[in-house]
Scaffold this motif. Sequence first.
Motif, mmCIF file in Angstrom:
data_model
loop_
_atom_site.group_PDB
_atom_site.id
_atom_site.type_symbol
_atom_site.label_atom_id
_atom_site.label_comp_id
_atom_site.label_asym_id
_atom_site.label_seq_id
_atom_site.Cartn_x
_atom_site.Cartn_y
_atom_site.Cartn_z
ATOM 1 N N GLN A 238 0.868 -1.181 0.000
ATOM 2 C CA GLN A 238 0.000 0.000 0.000
ATOM 3 C C GLN A 238 0.904 1.229 0.000
ATOM 4 N N ARG A 239 0.510 2.246 -0.788
ATOM 5 C CA ARG A 239 1.287 3.493 -0.816
ATOM 6 C C ARG A 239 0.359 4.632 -0.407
ATOM 7 N N TRP A 240 0.707 5.256 0.698
ATOM 8 C CA TRP A 240 -0.123 6.353 1.187
ATOM 9 C C TRP A 240 0.590 7.677 0.973
ATOM 10 N N VAL A 241 -0.095 8.627 0.366
ATOM 11 C CA VAL A 241 0.462 9.980 0.235
ATOM 12 C C VAL A 241 -0.530 10.995 0.779
ATOM 13 N N MET A 242 0.017 12.070 1.312
ATOM 14 C CA MET A 242 -0.820 13.143 1.824
ATOM 15 C C MET A 242 -0.694 14.328 0.894
ATOM 16 N N PRO A 243 -1.750 14.609 0.129
ATOM 17 C CA PRO A 243 -1.682 15.601 -0.932
ATOM 18 C C PRO A 243 -1.459 17.024 -0.398
ATOM 19 N N PRO A 244 -1.142 17.985 -1.253
ATOM 20 C CA PRO A 244 -1.119 17.840 -2.712
ATOM 21 C C PRO A 244 0.176 17.233 -3.245
ATOM 22 N N VAL A 245 0.008 16.412 -4.286
ATOM 23 C CA VAL A 245 1.161 15.930 -5.041
ATOM 24 C C VAL A 245 1.350 16.904 -6.203
ATOM 25 N N GLU B 221 -4.624 8.426 -1.447
ATOM 26 C CA GLU B 221 -4.483 9.775 -0.899
ATOM 27 C C GLU B 221 -5.137 9.838 0.479
ATOM 28 N N ILE B 222 -4.362 10.305 1.455
ATOM 29 C CA ILE B 222 -4.850 10.398 2.828
ATOM 30 C C ILE B 222 -5.186 11.854 3.120
ATOM 31 N N GLY B 223 -6.437 12.111 3.411
ATOM 32 C CA GLY B 223 -6.860 13.473 3.713
ATOM 33 C C GLY B 223 -6.755 13.774 5.203
ATOM 34 N N GLU B 224 -7.325 14.920 5.593
ATOM 35 C CA GLU B 224 -7.308 15.357 6.997
ATOM 36 C C GLU B 224 -7.880 14.292 7.925
ATOM 37 N N ALA B 225 -8.841 13.535 7.409
ATOM 38 C CA ALA B 225 -9.551 12.557 8.249
ATOM 39 C C ALA B 225 -8.676 11.368 8.632
ATOM 40 N N GLY B 226 -7.517 11.249 7.991
ATOM 41 C CA GLY B 226 -6.625 10.145 8.322
ATOM 42 C C GLY B 226 -6.833 8.943 7.432
ATOM 43 N N PRO B 227 -6.246 7.817 7.820
ATOM 44 C CA PRO B 227 -6.241 6.639 6.954
ATOM 45 C C PRO B 227 -7.621 6.015 6.783
ATOM 46 N N SER C 209 5.397 16.029 12.962
ATOM 47 C CA SER C 209 4.747 17.201 12.376
ATOM 48 C C SER C 209 4.577 17.063 10.862
ATOM 49 N N GLN C 210 5.381 16.182 10.253
ATOM 50 C CA GLN C 210 5.280 16.000 8.805
ATOM 51 C C GLN C 210 4.386 14.816 8.444
ATOM 52 N N LEU C 211 3.789 14.221 9.476
ATOM 53 C CA LEU C 211 2.972 13.023 9.251
ATOM 54 C C LEU C 211 1.594 13.165 9.908
ATOM 55 N N GLU C 212 1.239 14.414 10.209
ATOM 56 C CA GLU C 212 0.108 14.669 11.098
ATOM 57 C C GLU C 212 -1.141 13.806 10.893
ATOM 58 N N PRO C 213 -1.672 13.715 9.663
ATOM 59 C CA PRO C 213 -2.914 12.936 9.544
ATOM 60 C C PRO C 213 -2.741 11.460 9.899
ATOM 61 N N LEU C 214 -1.505 11.011 10.027
ATOM 62 C CA LEU C 214 -1.255 9.587 10.281
ATOM 63 C C LEU C 214 -0.858 9.287 11.719
ATOM 64 N N CYS C 215 -0.673 10.325 12.533
ATOM 65 C CA CYS C 215 -0.129 10.111 13.884
ATOM 66 C C CYS C 215 -0.941 9.072 14.657
#
Length: 335
Positions: A53-60, A75-81, A100-106
């Motif tokens: 699985q490849r998760w990115v937090m946009p924008p790309v 694409e992982i939005g504000e809501a998280g995974p 701080s660079q991974l916030e939606p995934l913490c």
Amino acid sequence: MKYESNCTIDQIAEMLQQAASVLITTHLKPDGDALGSLVAMGAALERMGKTVQRWVMPPVPDNLSLLRDDVALTEIGEAGPPADAGEPDRIVVLDTGSWSQLEPLCGYLEPRYDRIIVIDHHLRGDDLSALRYVDSTAAACCEIAAALIDQLPVEPDALIRRALFVGLASDTGWFRFSNTTAQTHELAARLLRAGVDHAELYAQLEQGERPEKLRLLIRALDSLQLCNGGKAAVMTLRSSDFADTGAMPEETERFVDVPQAVRDVRVVALVTEQDDGPVRLSLRSKPGPGAINVSQLAQQFGGGGHARAAGAKVDGTLETVRERVIAALAALSMD
Ligand SMILES: [Mn+2]
């Protein structure tokens, strides 16, 4: 905690070989190195029969579509995974080790500490994984990814080679920045020999901007102010500059490099107002004797990065942050 390696590339290769499923992710707003290392690692693991699985937090960024279009990215939005993310055997975090660079995934990553492997080339990061491989002498995370892929039973194909080259070129400013080493060139040479078309990649990555970006650059340059005897330069961009020109926040990339064209300028700051969030600070400095360590400068503002390229997100109004930045630059001793 010291932000340094606590395992070897060989050990990581061994663990990935044993895993059946791997989740790969990288920092918010991925750049060429982040996406390049993610695509290269993802492809290598898939060739080995792993579920990836490849998760990115946009924008790309648009110019990275040459990588994005070839693979399935979630694409992982504000809501998280997504709720059906499952439980991958290993989680690989590339090109960052900072919460701080991974916030939606913490919230997702924290309870999975033991199975996370961080692979990074930044000077600083957090204790977010049981395993960590950090090489701050690597110009790009892709250099480490290439070394790791060399230890896996997989022959790099055209997609992997292109992704690795994109990472190298992005993080070194096409092999100009001081982080570029002989090792960087050796890897680039290997990739070219295997068929990477650097001129085509250059056109796709660097010559595909929208006119709105140029209009925004005009605004940035128009705001240029020199301080510390002309050795430091500050540019500011307001929310209204984006609204007026139609440019997007991510289209400021490389702006901060431009004032370095001036002979006496040794350090550059770009202060950007964001509609819904803290003020963004980007810092660059020229190499040479007495070079300014902008990573230290960024730390004064709660940020970090590399010695020649760093940044921070700062609470406050554009004016107050700008004044603080000018004061910090004025306080630097540059003979
Ligand atoms: Mn990088």
